[in-house]
Design a protein around this motif. Structure first.
Motif, PDB file in Angstrom:
ATOM      1  N   TRP A 176       0.867  -1.180   0.000  1.00 59.60           N
ATOM      2  CA  TRP A 176       0.000   0.000   0.000  1.00 59.60           C
ATOM      3  C   TRP A 176       0.903   1.229   0.000  1.00 59.60           C
ATOM      4  CZ3 TRP A 176      -5.457  -0.004   0.261  1.00 59.60           C
ATOM      5  CH2 TRP A 176      -6.021  -1.281   0.325  1.00 59.60           C
ATOM      6  N   VAL A 177       0.638   2.126  -0.944  1.00 58.40           N
ATOM      7  CA  VAL A 177       1.480   3.316  -1.077  1.00 58.40           C
ATOM      8  C   VAL A 177       0.744   4.528  -0.511  1.00 58.40           C
ATOM      9  CG1 VAL A 177       2.618   4.845  -2.734  1.00 58.40           C
ATOM     10  CG2 VAL A 177       2.610   2.369  -3.119  1.00 58.40           C
ATOM     11  N   VAL A 178       1.444   5.296   0.326  1.00 61.66           N
ATOM     12  CA  VAL A 178       0.856   6.528   0.855  1.00 61.66           C
ATOM     13  C   VAL A 178       1.278   7.674  -0.056  1.00 61.66           C
ATOM     14  CG1 VAL A 178       0.622   8.050   2.844  1.00 61.66           C
ATOM     15  CG2 VAL A 178       1.057   5.605   3.193  1.00 61.66           C
ATOM     16  N   LYS A 179       0.325   8.208  -0.805  1.00 60.66           N
ATOM     17  CA  LYS A 179       0.597   9.298  -1.748  1.00 60.66           C
ATOM     18  C   LYS A 179       0.529  10.635  -1.034  1.00 60.66           C
ATOM     19  CE  LYS A 179       0.279   7.102  -5.850  1.00 60.66           C
ATOM     20  NZ  LYS A 179       1.345   7.079  -6.830  1.00 60.66           N
ATOM     21  N   ASP A 180       1.516  11.461  -1.285  1.00 60.28           N
ATOM     22  CA  ASP A 180       1.528  12.808  -0.725  1.00 60.28           C
ATOM     23  C   ASP A 180       0.926  13.764  -1.764  1.00 60.28           C
ATOM     24  OD1 ASP A 180       2.055  15.310   0.215  1.00 60.28           O
ATOM     25  OD2 ASP A 180       4.200  15.015   0.520  1.00 60.28           O
ATOM     26  N   ASP A 181      -0.350  14.085  -1.610  1.00 60.33           N
ATOM     27  CA  ASP A 181      -0.999  14.949  -2.603  1.00 60.33           C
ATOM     28  C   ASP A 181      -0.678  16.422  -2.369  1.00 60.33           C
ATOM     29  OD1 ASP A 181      -2.110  12.837  -3.931  1.00 60.33           O
ATOM     30  OD2 ASP A 181      -4.037  12.932  -2.887  1.00 60.33           O
ATOM     31  N   ASP A 182       0.037  16.724  -1.302  1.00 59.71           N
ATOM     32  CA  ASP A 182       0.439  18.103  -1.079  1.00 59.71           C
ATOM     33  C   ASP A 182       1.664  18.420  -1.941  1.00 59.71           C
ATOM     34  OD1 ASP A 182       0.268  20.637   0.190  1.00 59.71           O
ATOM     35  OD2 ASP A 182       2.017  20.093   1.391  1.00 59.71           O
ATOM     36  N   ARG A 183       2.733  17.692  -1.711  1.00 54.54           N
ATOM     37  CA  ARG A 183       3.958  17.991  -2.459  1.00 54.54           C
ATOM     38  C   ARG A 183       4.130  17.134  -3.700  1.00 54.54           C
ATOM     39  NH1 ARG A 183       8.368  18.830   2.347  1.00 54.54           N
ATOM     40  NH2 ARG A 183       7.116  20.340   3.478  1.00 54.54           N
ATOM     41  N   GLY A 184       3.353  16.048  -3.801  1.00 52.56           N
ATOM     42  CA  GLY A 184       3.554  15.086  -4.882  1.00 52.56           C
ATOM     43  C   GLY A 184       4.463  13.973  -4.376  1.00 52.56           C
ATOM     44  N   GLY A 185       4.509  12.875  -5.111  1.00 62.80           N
ATOM     45  CA  GLY A 185       5.354  11.753  -4.712  1.00 62.80           C
ATOM     46  C   GLY A 185       4.703  10.933  -3.622  1.00 62.80           C
ATOM     47  N   SER A 243       1.051  30.433   0.381  1.00 65.22           N
ATOM     48  CA  SER A 243       1.848  29.312  -0.141  1.00 65.22           C
ATOM     49  C   SER A 243       1.218  27.963   0.218  1.00 65.22           C
ATOM     50  CB  SER A 243       3.275  29.371   0.406  1.00 65.22           C
ATOM     51  OG  SER A 243       3.252  29.290   1.816  1.00 65.22           O
ATOM     52  N   TYR A 244       0.427  27.893   1.300  1.00 66.58           N
ATOM     53  CA  TYR A 244      -0.237  26.628   1.642  1.00 66.58           C
ATOM     54  C   TYR A 244      -1.174  26.207   0.501  1.00 66.58           C
ATOM     55  CZ  TYR A 244       0.995  27.582   6.554  1.00 66.58           C
ATOM     56  OH  TYR A 244       1.643  27.840   7.728  1.00 66.58           O
ATOM     57  N   ILE A 245      -1.688  27.198  -0.219  1.00 73.71           N
ATOM     58  CA  ILE A 245      -2.645  26.915  -1.291  1.00 73.71           C
ATOM     59  C   ILE A 245      -1.945  26.701  -2.632  1.00 73.71           C
ATOM     60  CG2 ILE A 245      -4.615  27.878  -2.587  1.00 73.71           C
ATOM     61  CD1 ILE A 245      -5.254  29.500   0.010  1.00 73.71           C
ATOM     62  N   THR A 246      -0.987  27.562  -2.942  1.00 74.07           N
ATOM     63  CA  THR A 246      -0.450  27.546  -4.317  1.00 74.07           C
ATOM     64  C   THR A 246       0.804  26.685  -4.485  1.00 74.07           C
ATOM     65  OG1 THR A 246       0.782  29.577  -3.855  1.00 74.07           O
ATOM     66  CG2 THR A 246      -1.391  29.819  -4.870  1.00 74.07           C
ATOM     67  N   ARG A 247       1.503  26.383  -3.376  1.00 76.11           N
ATOM     68  CA  ARG A 247       2.726  25.588  -3.481  1.00 76.11           C
ATOM     69  C   ARG A 247       2.373  24.104  -3.588  1.00 76.11           C
ATOM     70  NH1 ARG A 247       5.671  25.614   2.065  1.00 76.11           N
ATOM     71  NH2 ARG A 247       3.982  24.155   2.401  1.00 76.11           N
ATOM     72  N   GLY A 248       3.196  23.312  -4.292  1.00 74.29           N
ATOM     73  CA  GLY A 248       2.982  21.864  -4.235  1.00 74.29           C
ATOM     74  C   GLY A 248       2.907  21.191  -5.583  1.00 74.29           C
ATOM     75  N   GLY A 249       2.364  19.980  -5.596  1.00 74.81           N
ATOM     76  CA  GLY A 249       2.442  19.108  -6.764  1.00 74.81           C
ATOM     77  C   GLY A 249       1.260  19.234  -7.721  1.00 74.81           C
ATOM     78  N   PHE A 250       1.267  18.354  -8.693  1.00 77.43           N
ATOM     79  CA  PHE A 250       0.293  18.360  -9.786  1.00 77.43           C
ATOM     80  C   PHE A 250      -1.121  18.033  -9.283  1.00 77.43           C
ATOM     81  CE2 PHE A 250      -1.772  15.988 -13.305  1.00 77.43           C
ATOM     82  CZ  PHE A 250      -1.880  17.039 -14.199  1.00 77.43           C
ATOM     83  N   VAL A 251      -1.214  16.980  -8.444  1.00 74.22           N
ATOM     84  CA  VAL A 251      -2.532  16.574  -7.930  1.00 74.22           C
ATOM     85  C   VAL A 251      -3.169  17.736  -7.156  1.00 74.22           C
ATOM     86  CG1 VAL A 251      -3.722  15.000  -6.346  1.00 74.22           C
ATOM     87  CG2 VAL A 251      -1.920  14.122  -7.825  1.00 74.22           C
ATOM     88  N   LYS A 252      -2.330  18.434  -6.411  1.00 67.39           N
ATOM     89  CA  LYS A 252      -2.834  19.574  -5.638  1.00 67.39           C
ATOM     90  C   LYS A 252      -3.356  20.685  -6.568  1.00 67.39           C
ATOM     91  CE  LYS A 252      -1.374  22.892  -2.126  1.00 67.39           C
ATOM     92  NZ  LYS A 252      -0.361  23.163  -1.095  1.00 67.39           N
ATOM     93  N   ALA A 253      -2.627  20.948  -7.647  1.00 70.69           N
ATOM     94  CA  ALA A 253      -3.076  21.988  -8.595  1.00 70.69           C
ATOM     95  C   ALA A 253      -4.443  21.603  -9.177  1.00 70.69           C
ATOM     96  CB  ALA A 253      -2.044  22.181  -9.701  1.00 70.69           C
ATOM     97  N   ILE A 254      -4.609  20.315  -9.496  1.00 69.22           N
ATOM     98  CA  ILE A 254      -5.898  19.855 -10.055  1.00 69.22           C
ATOM     99  C   ILE A 254      -7.002  19.969  -9.005  1.00 69.22           C
ATOM    100  CG2 ILE A 254      -7.163  17.818 -10.943  1.00 69.22           C
ATOM    101  CD1 ILE A 254      -5.109  18.670 -12.909  1.00 69.22           C
ATOM    102  N   MET A 255      -6.706  19.462  -7.799  1.00 73.83           N
ATOM    103  CA  MET A 255      -7.770  19.435  -6.775  1.00 73.83           C
ATOM    104  C   MET A 255      -8.160  20.828  -6.283  1.00 73.83           C
ATOM    105  SD  MET A 255      -7.038  16.007  -4.523  1.00 73.83           S
ATOM    106  CE  MET A 255      -8.597  16.131  -3.636  1.00 73.83           C
ATOM    107  N   THR A 256      -7.173  21.716  -6.159  1.00 73.27           N
ATOM    108  CA  THR A 256      -7.530  23.076  -5.724  1.00 73.27           C
ATOM    109  C   THR A 256      -8.314  23.779  -6.836  1.00 73.27           C
ATOM    110  OG1 THR A 256      -5.305  23.804  -6.354  1.00 73.27           O
ATOM    111  CG2 THR A 256      -5.706  23.475  -4.006  1.00 73.27           C
ATOM    112  N   THR A 257      -7.971  23.487  -8.095  1.00 70.64           N
ATOM    113  CA  THR A 257      -8.736  24.085  -9.200  1.00 70.64           C
ATOM    114  C   THR A 257     -10.157  23.543  -9.205  1.00 70.64           C
ATOM    115  OG1 THR A 257      -6.706  24.312 -10.482  1.00 70.64           O
ATOM    116  CG2 THR A 257      -8.754  24.476 -11.705  1.00 70.64           C
ATOM    117  N   ASN A 258     -10.309  22.245  -8.946  1.00 69.34           N
ATOM    118  CA  ASN A 258     -11.652  21.649  -8.868  1.00 69.34           C
ATOM    119  C   ASN A 258     -12.490  22.268  -7.749  1.00 69.34           C
ATOM    120  OD1 ASN A 258     -11.367  19.898 -10.987  1.00 69.34           O
ATOM    121  ND2 ASN A 258     -10.853  18.106  -9.732  1.00 69.34           N
TER     122      ASN A 258
END
Ligand SMILES: O=C(O)CCC(=O)C(=O)O
Ligand SMILES: [Fe+2]
Length: 324
Positions: A176-185, A243-258
């Motif tokens: 089981w992999v724990v995905k970090d959707d904040d920073r990615g990876g 920066s809590y909102i705009t910094r981070g990985g790809f998944v975060k950019a998608i989810m915050t846009t959603n």
């Protein structure tokens, strides 16, 4: 100290949750059921959700806040502000990231995302989770991972997940992999199934499952049509930063846009104040005022997708500080 609410509040500190049976009475449950019917669907493309009306939030705040006081004393979890309330249903009213099949919705293992990106403090954050419509006691509950059991099995990963948010735990073969959707990876890997240490409190309508913001949880199943209310308390002094909102990985950019209906006003609020940091209480007041304007048609229900993405990309390229 003795409490009139006979719940072990220290388990909020050690396990991340506690249970209070029959917290709401029949009238309060009916109030929520009717409010769900009357509430429009939220413009959130991550999942199907309705929001608790301001009227009902105000009606229940005192009852919920009485619990906060005990929690502060017994579990060192310090919240004082009812920020929001939503209804989660096991049936989906639109197609989203969490639709398991047409018409059904189930959330796989996660630590909540949106609250982590807005407030960043998941320790001083409470989720009052209360079933409103619950046809079968042993079905469609919320399954959780007690933090003390996680610590026993994987102490290092436990330390990484404590006080965190915005993760998902995804099965991959026998691991089981724990995905970090904040920073990615990824945050880590589990070599056992979380089912071995999970707990599923069986909830009836009106029972309260009180959870810290960093608790790992999932929908037990979506085989019955269940509706739960989820009230979210924050600490009004918690600092919020752009920066809590705009910094981070790809998944975060998608989810915050959603969910830009929520994040774009947060950026606006910081910009209007001309500050890189604000206390949560100020952002909360701004969001509540905006909600009133939206309901009266005085403000757009959802900002433009491109406009929001452009702000996120600009921060990634040039940094998010006003001074830069
Ligand atoms: O109601 C559910 O099944 C999911 C609820 C949830 O994820 C939450 O309260 O954060
Ligand atoms: Fe959640």
């Amino acid at each position: 100290m003795t409490t009139s609410l006979a719940a072990p509040f220290t388990s909020l500190r050690t396990q991340g949750y506690t249970l209070i049976r029959s917290f709401l009475d029949l009238d309060e449950i009916e109030l929520l059921r009717q409010d769900f019917e009357d509430s429009p669907l939220e413009v959130n493309a991550n999942y199907s959700v309705r929001r608790v009306s301001e009227k009902v939030l105000n009606q229940l705040d005192a009852k919920l806040a009485a619990v906060n006081k005990i929690v502060r004393e017994e579990a060192s979890v310090d919240v004082d502000l009812l920020n929001d309330g939503v209804y989660f249903a096991t049936f989906s009213e639109k197609s989203t990231l969490t639709s398991v099949r047409p018409g059904a919705q189930a959330f796989p293992w996660h630590q909540d995302h949106e609250n982590y990106w807005l407030w960043h403090d998941t320790w001083n954050y409470l989720n009052y989770y209360i079933p409103v419509v619950k046809p079968v006691l042993e079905k469609s509950n919320l399954t959780v991972v007690p933090f003390d059991r996680l610590e026993q099995r994987v102490p290092e990963l436990y330390r990484k997940m404590l006080r965190r948010g915005a993760t998902r735990v995804i099965g991959s073969g026998s691991r089981w992999v724990v995905k970090d959707d904040d920073r990615g990876g990824k945050l880590g890997t589990l070599h056992f199934d979380l089912a071995e240490i999970e707990d599923t409190p069986q909830l009836a309508p009106g029972d309260l499952l009180l959870m810290r913001g960093d608790l790992i949880h999932r929908t037990q199943d979506s085989s019955t049509k269940r509706i739960a209310a989820s009230f979210r308390y924050v600490n009004s002094k918690t600092p919020v930063r752009r920066s809590y909102i705009t910094r981070g990985g790809f998944v975060k950019a998608i989810m915050t846009t959603n969910a830009r209906y929520l994040f774009e006003p947060a950026l606006d609020c910081l910009e209007h104040a001309g500050k890189d940091e604000l206390p949560a209480g100020e952002l909360d007041a701004y969001l509540k005022e905006l909600r009133r304007k939206r309901l009266q048609g005085e403000a757009a229900a959802n900002p433009s997708r491109i406009g929001f993405l452009a702000r996120v990309v600009k921060d990634k390229l040039f940094g998010g500080n006003l001074s830069s």
